[in-house]
Design a protein around this motif. Structure first.
Motif, PDB file in Angstrom:
ATOM      1  N   LEU A  90      -6.381   0.487   3.323  1.00 49.72           N
ATOM      2  CA  LEU A  90      -6.310  -0.981   3.376  1.00 49.72           C
ATOM      3  C   LEU A  90      -5.172  -1.485   2.492  1.00 49.72           C
ATOM      4  CD1 LEU A  90     -10.095  -1.968   3.128  1.00 49.72           C
ATOM      5  CD2 LEU A  90      -8.589  -2.385   5.077  1.00 49.72           C
ATOM      6  N   PHE A  91      -5.083  -0.896   1.289  1.00 49.24           N
ATOM      7  CA  PHE A  91      -4.060  -1.346   0.333  1.00 49.24           C
ATOM      8  C   PHE A  91      -2.656  -1.140   0.893  1.00 49.24           C
ATOM      9  CE2 PHE A  91      -1.433  -1.657  -3.353  1.00 49.24           C
ATOM     10  CZ  PHE A  91      -2.094  -2.522  -4.210  1.00 49.24           C
ATOM     11  N   THR A  92      -2.439  -0.011   1.554  1.00 48.29           N
ATOM     12  CA  THR A  92      -1.084   0.326   1.996  1.00 48.29           C
ATOM     13  C   THR A  92      -0.797  -0.146   3.431  1.00 48.29           C
ATOM     14  OG1 THR A  92      -1.885   2.545   2.579  1.00 48.29           O
ATOM     15  CG2 THR A  92      -0.840   2.279   0.426  1.00 48.29           C
ATOM     16  N   GLU A  93      -1.581   0.354   4.395  1.00 44.37           N
ATOM     17  CA  GLU A  93      -1.292   0.020   5.805  1.00 44.37           C
ATOM     18  C   GLU A  93      -1.451  -1.465   6.110  1.00 44.37           C
ATOM     19  OE1 GLU A  93      -3.173   2.300   8.921  1.00 44.37           O
ATOM     20  OE2 GLU A  93      -2.884   4.160   7.789  1.00 44.37           O
ATOM     21  N   GLU A  94      -2.443  -2.092   5.456  1.00 45.12           N
ATOM     22  CA  GLU A  94      -2.743  -3.493   5.763  1.00 45.12           C
ATOM     23  C   GLU A  94      -2.132  -4.458   4.751  1.00 45.12           C
ATOM     24  OE1 GLU A  94      -4.053  -3.837   8.557  1.00 45.12           O
ATOM     25  OE2 GLU A  94      -5.345  -2.105   8.939  1.00 45.12           O
ATOM     26  N   VAL A  95      -1.086  -4.000   4.047  1.00 46.28           N
ATOM     27  CA  VAL A  95      -0.557  -4.816   2.951  1.00 46.28           C
ATOM     28  C   VAL A  95      -0.116  -6.207   3.418  1.00 46.28           C
ATOM     29  CG1 VAL A  95       1.710  -3.697   3.151  1.00 46.28           C
ATOM     30  CG2 VAL A  95       1.097  -4.898   1.039  1.00 46.28           C
ATOM     31  N   ASP A  96       0.427  -6.300   4.628  1.00 42.77           N
ATOM     32  CA  ASP A  96       0.906  -7.620   5.064  1.00 42.77           C
ATOM     33  C   ASP A  96      -0.248  -8.592   5.325  1.00 42.77           C
ATOM     34  OD1 ASP A  96       3.236  -9.283   5.737  1.00 42.77           O
ATOM     35  OD2 ASP A  96       2.260  -9.378   7.705  1.00 42.77           O
ATOM     36  N   LEU A  97      -1.451  -8.033   5.572  1.00 42.07           N
ATOM     37  CA  LEU A  97      -2.607  -8.908   5.813  1.00 42.07           C
ATOM     38  C   LEU A  97      -3.151  -9.497   4.515  1.00 42.07           C
ATOM     39  CD1 LEU A  97      -4.626  -7.034   8.588  1.00 42.07           C
ATOM     40  CD2 LEU A  97      -3.265  -9.120   8.791  1.00 42.07           C
ATOM     41  N   TRP A  98      -3.213  -8.650   3.453  1.00 43.76           N
ATOM     42  CA  TRP A  98      -3.818  -9.187   2.225  1.00 43.76           C
ATOM     43  C   TRP A  98      -2.810  -9.796   1.254  1.00 43.76           C
ATOM     44  CZ3 TRP A  98      -2.135  -6.982  -2.237  1.00 43.76           C
ATOM     45  CH2 TRP A  98      -1.690  -5.651  -2.220  1.00 43.76           C
ATOM     46  N   ILE A 106       7.560  -9.513   6.619  1.00 50.26           N
ATOM     47  CA  ILE A 106       6.393  -8.636   6.775  1.00 50.26           C
ATOM     48  C   ILE A 106       6.422  -7.612   5.650  1.00 50.26           C
ATOM     49  CG2 ILE A 106       5.322  -6.871   8.235  1.00 50.26           C
ATOM     50  CD1 ILE A 106       6.608  -8.359  10.645  1.00 50.26           C
ATOM     51  N   MET A 107       5.347  -7.568   4.859  1.00 45.99           N
ATOM     52  CA  MET A 107       5.257  -6.591   3.773  1.00 45.99           C
ATOM     53  C   MET A 107       4.902  -5.225   4.357  1.00 45.99           C
ATOM     54  SD  MET A 107       5.929  -8.359   1.036  1.00 45.99           S
ATOM     55  CE  MET A 107       5.643  -7.003  -0.097  1.00 45.99           C
TER      56      MET A 107
END
Lengths: 156, 156
Positions: free
Chosen positions: B21-29, B45-46
């Motif tokens: 979550l921390f890495t792949e979904e970084v642009d979401l959080w 986009i992060m």
């Protein structure tokens, strides 16, 4: 800052002053099982401010030299003007953990007339803490009967 | 010693999933807006480029290679630890901070402990400090990560 006034956040947050906040933070993690959720450390390596969680409760801690009125019990002959009480899920396990970490135990776990089992303890700078677990839920009448002649009012 | 801030949260997922979550979904959080993103008016986009030697970047136009490099990834241990360099857009070469995140398995899931250190590399008059003293600046920076991780917790 993150929202600390939301419905799930602790609304009463005790803050404690320490001569050595760095050592205090490590000790509160090890002995009492608090989890650090925020820590601010200055260039000199000294913690300026920290926040720790236990269940849905929260405390703050910091140093004592940023104004002339904060102090640590260690610096004033062990006096306390208040204490922090924490309700835990397993008070015997908590007691064992604190004792193994070298905590200065003031009173071993003991059943109280109001149905809780509590123990009392000093941290390394002499702050006084109590930890309790509800063993039996009692009515006011039951508490009065078990008490040393006290009148018990309220919702408990 | 190094001026640093630390923020800890618990996610109700396994450490491997917390790392993902921390890495792949970084642009979401990773929160949006000038306070959190690196170019005030761009919608970037992060992204973490996986693995040591990869980068944390904000991409504005992938085809043109238009991006902002936050820093290199120094440690990439899925489910365990992530360390990367962190430079603001107004940092000089020698001004670099480091973000170190540990993922620890706990009863409730994963304790994510994020430490952002190296703030002593910024002189007192650096624009990133917004004219704040050490304590106030660290408070702001701690609050910045608290807001970010609160958003991450919302996903976990």
């Amino acid at each position: 800052m993150a929202d600390k006034t939301g419905s799930a956040a602790a609304q009463v947050v005790p803050a404690l002053f320490y001569q050595d906040p760095n050592a205090a933070l490590d000790w509160l993690e090890k002995a009492f099982g608090f989890e650090t959720c925020l820590r601010l450390t200055g260039d000199d390596g000294v913690i300026q401010h920290a926040e720790m969680e236990y269940g849905n409760g929260r405390i703050m801690l910091g140093g004592m030299n940023w104004a002339d009125w904060p102090s640590s019990p260690k610096a004033i002959g062990g006096k306390n003007t208040q204490c922090v009480h924490v309700q835990v899920k397993d008070v015997m396990a908590h007691f064992k953990r604190a004792k193994e970490a070298g905590a200065n135990i003031a009173a071993e776990p003991e059943d109280q007339f109001y149905g809780d089992k509590i123990y009392r303890v000093f941290d390394p700078e002499g702050h006084f803490w109590t930890f309790g677990q509800t063993m039996r839920v009692l009515s006011n009448d039951e508490m009065e009967k078990a008490s040393p002649g006290l009148k018990v009012e309220g919702k408990g | 010693m190094s001026a640093n801030v630390m923020v800890g949260i618990t996610l109700e997922v396994e450490p491997e999933e917390a790392f993902r979550l921390f890495t792949e979904e970084v642009d979401l959080w990773w929160q949006r807006g000038v306070k959190f993103r690196f170019r005030p008016k761009a919608n970037g986009i992060m992204k973490f480029e996986p693995g040591e030697g990869g980068r944390l970047i904000e991409i504005y136009d992938e085809a043109k290679g238009d991006l902002y490099e936050v820093g290199r990834i120094l440690v990439w241990e899925p489910g365990v630890r992530l360390v990367f360099e962190w430079r603001g857009p107004n940092f000089r070469d020698e001004q670099v901070t480091e973000v170190d995140i540990r993922f620890k398995p706990v009863e409730a899931g994963t304790r994510v402990v994020l430490e952002h250190r190296g703030w002593e590399t910024l002189p007192p008059d650096h624009p990133a400090r917004h004219g704040l003293g050490d304590r106030a600046f660290l408070t702001m920076q701690g609050g910045w990560w608290e807001e970010q991780l609160a958003a991450l917790r919302g996903m976990g």
